[in-house]
Write a protein that holds these residues in place. Structure first.
Motif, PDB file in Angstrom:
ATOM      1  N   LEU A   1       0.960  -1.054   0.030  1.00  0.00           N
ATOM      2  CA  LEU A   1       0.045   0.068   0.013  1.00  0.00           C
ATOM      3  C   LEU A   1       0.819   1.400  -0.035  1.00  0.00           C
ATOM      4  O   LEU A   1       1.882   1.423   0.816  1.00  0.00           O
ATOM      5  CB  LEU A   1      -0.955   0.251   1.400  1.00  0.00           C
TER       6      LEU A   1
ATOM      7  N   ASN B   1      -6.969  -2.059   3.309  1.00  0.00           N
ATOM      8  CA  ASN B   1      -6.281  -2.504   2.084  1.00  0.00           C
ATOM      9  C   ASN B   1      -5.082  -3.621   2.607  1.00  0.00           C
ATOM     10  O   ASN B   1      -4.311  -3.901   1.999  1.00  0.00           O
ATOM     11  CB  ASN B   1      -5.589  -1.458   1.330  1.00  0.00           C
ATOM     12  N   THR B   2      -4.720  -3.578   4.063  1.00  0.00           N
ATOM     13  CA  THR B   2      -3.594  -4.413   4.305  1.00  0.00           C
ATOM     14  C   THR B   2      -3.896  -5.140   5.580  1.00  0.00           C
ATOM     15  O   THR B   2      -5.168  -5.091   6.230  1.00  0.00           O
ATOM     16  CB  THR B   2      -2.279  -3.497   4.758  1.00  0.00           C
TER      17      THR B   2
ATOM     18  N   SER C   1      -4.688   0.946  -8.593  1.00  0.00           N
ATOM     19  CA  SER C   1      -4.178  -0.118  -8.604  1.00  0.00           C
ATOM     20  C   SER C   1      -3.485  -0.435 -10.165  1.00  0.00           C
ATOM     21  O   SER C   1      -3.999   0.150 -10.966  1.00  0.00           O
ATOM     22  CB  SER C   1      -4.744  -1.228  -8.015  1.00  0.00           C
TER      23      SER C   1
ATOM     24  N   TYR D   1      -7.777  -5.342  -6.426  1.00  0.00           N
ATOM     25  CA  TYR D   1      -7.174  -4.781  -5.175  1.00  0.00           C
ATOM     26  C   TYR D   1      -7.366  -5.721  -3.950  1.00  0.00           C
ATOM     27  O   TYR D   1      -8.294  -6.104  -3.743  1.00  0.00           O
ATOM     28  CB  TYR D   1      -7.277  -3.182  -4.716  1.00  0.00           C
ATOM     29  N   GLU D   2      -6.341  -5.536  -3.153  1.00  0.00           N
ATOM     30  CA  GLU D   2      -6.795  -6.445  -1.689  1.00  0.00           C
ATOM     31  C   GLU D   2      -7.381  -5.658  -0.664  1.00  0.00           C
ATOM     32  O   GLU D   2      -7.148  -4.420  -0.761  1.00  0.00           O
ATOM     33  CB  GLU D   2      -5.085  -6.571  -1.082  1.00  0.00           C
ATOM     34  N   HIS D   3      -8.290  -6.254  -0.141  1.00  0.00           N
ATOM     35  CA  HIS D   3      -9.209  -5.601   0.930  1.00  0.00           C
ATOM     36  C   HIS D   3      -9.595  -6.584   1.837  1.00  0.00           C
ATOM     37  O   HIS D   3     -10.035  -7.737   1.513  1.00  0.00           O
ATOM     38  CB  HIS D   3     -10.238  -4.849   0.213  1.00  0.00           C
TER      39      HIS D   3
ATOM     40  N   VAL E   1      -2.451  -1.027  -3.538  1.00  0.00           N
ATOM     41  CA  VAL E   1      -3.280   0.102  -3.717  1.00  0.00           C
ATOM     42  C   VAL E   1      -2.437   1.309  -3.551  1.00  0.00           C
ATOM     43  O   VAL E   1      -1.611   1.214  -2.622  1.00  0.00           O
ATOM     44  CB  VAL E   1      -4.367   0.131  -2.442  1.00  0.00           C
TER      45      VAL E   1
ATOM     46  N   TYR F   1     -16.313   2.310   3.993  1.00  0.00           N
ATOM     47  CA  TYR F   1     -16.127   1.294   2.976  1.00  0.00           C
ATOM     48  C   TYR F   1     -17.264   0.197   3.583  1.00  0.00           C
ATOM     49  O   TYR F   1     -17.145  -0.238   4.602  1.00  0.00           O
ATOM     50  CB  TYR F   1     -14.736   0.559   3.385  1.00  0.00           C
TER      51      TYR F   1
ATOM     52  N   PHE G   1      -7.249   3.548   4.968  1.00  0.00           N
ATOM     53  CA  PHE G   1      -6.672   2.890   4.137  1.00  0.00           C
ATOM     54  C   PHE G   1      -5.667   1.490   4.660  1.00  0.00           C
ATOM     55  O   PHE G   1      -5.851   0.447   3.898  1.00  0.00           O
ATOM     56  CB  PHE G   1      -5.693   3.546   2.962  1.00  0.00           C
TER      57      PHE G   1
ATOM     58  N   TYR H   1     -15.271   1.387  -1.845  1.00  0.00           N
ATOM     59  CA  TYR H   1     -15.005   2.669  -0.995  1.00  0.00           C
ATOM     60  C   TYR H   1     -16.284   3.529  -1.362  1.00  0.00           C
ATOM     61  O   TYR H   1     -16.839   3.765  -2.273  1.00  0.00           O
ATOM     62  CB  TYR H   1     -13.771   3.307  -1.818  1.00  0.00           C
TER      63      TYR H   1
END
Length: 232
Positions: free
Chosen positions: A25, A178-179, A122, A127-129, A72, A138, A174, A143
């Motif tokens: 990220l 996302n991580t 991305s 994308y990773e979520h 992301v 979210y 974020f 988003y």
């Protein structure tokens, strides 16, 4: 490069030292080129527009290289009155190989500026979520398009010693969405260290670049003093 460290280095020089596809990220906000005073050791925020464009294109090209395919990039770029930057960034981001997932309006609610734009991007369009909870930022795998995030106690130029800084909630959101714990987050304009503090409190690894020695010292001091109660 060693993780969980803020390097007092120009971001383009720092990015050259990162491996391809190594970052999960990126949360960052480049200078807006509107004449903000970043101190005697800081960045020149009054470039000719063509020079600024070249700088940002070089930056985005390197970010594309170091970001994972489903990583992301969340990049805060100001608002339309800042030289029309959202318009220009929209094309620059795509020119450098990113796909724009969402444009988020950060509503500040200040009397002199209502908000700014955050592009979420991305390389692959995917994308990773890892965030399960639905909230105002979210929900249902998407988003939200408007994030109301206002400055709170302790978030001021006087207290942070910086003329342009993130509201705490921005990188925190974020990182949560996302991580996962142990992932690697990059902020190539670390400033007063807000992204690093959020990473520390959420058990993520980080790398930061900051050209100003003074701001590096401020950021490292914040890291030393940070604790979980800062984020409810």
């Amino acid at each position: 490069m060693e993780t969980n460290k803020i390097y007092n280095i120009d971001c383009l020089e720092g990015l050259k030292q990162l491996d391809d596809n190594s970052i999960d990220l990126v949360v960052t906000s480049p200078p807006y080129n509107i004449g903000i005073d970043y101190g005697k050791e800081g960045y020149n925020d009054e470039m000719a527009f063509e020079d600024y464009k070249i700088f940002i294109l070089r930056l985005l090209t390197e970010l594309n290289r170091v970001l994972k395919d489903k990583g992301v990039l969340a990049i805060n770029v100001g608002n339309q009155r800042n030289l029309g930057l959202p318009h220009h960034y929209h094309f620059w981001i795509k020119k450098c190989g990113f796909k724009i997932i969402k444009e988020i309006f950060w509503y500040k609610g200040l009397y002199y500026i209502q908000g700014e734009i955050i592009f979420v991007c991305s390389k692959s369009g995917e994308y990773e979520h890892n965030y399960k909870r639905n909230d105002g930022f979210y929900s249902n795998g998407q988003y939200s398009t408007v994030w109301e995030m206002r400055y709170k106690n302790g978030e001021s130029k006087e207290k942070l010693g910086h003329n342009a800084f993130f509201v705490k909630q921005l990188p925190y959101n974020f990182i949560k969405i996302n991580t996962k714990e142990g992932d690697l987050v990059l902020d190539c304009f670390m400033g007063s260290g807000t992204t690093a503090v959020a990473c520390k409190q959420l058990n993520r690894n980080f790398i930061g670049f900051e050209i100003s020695k003074e701001y590096c010292e401020i950021a490292n001091k914040r890291l030393e003093q940070s604790n979980l109660k800062d984020y409810a």
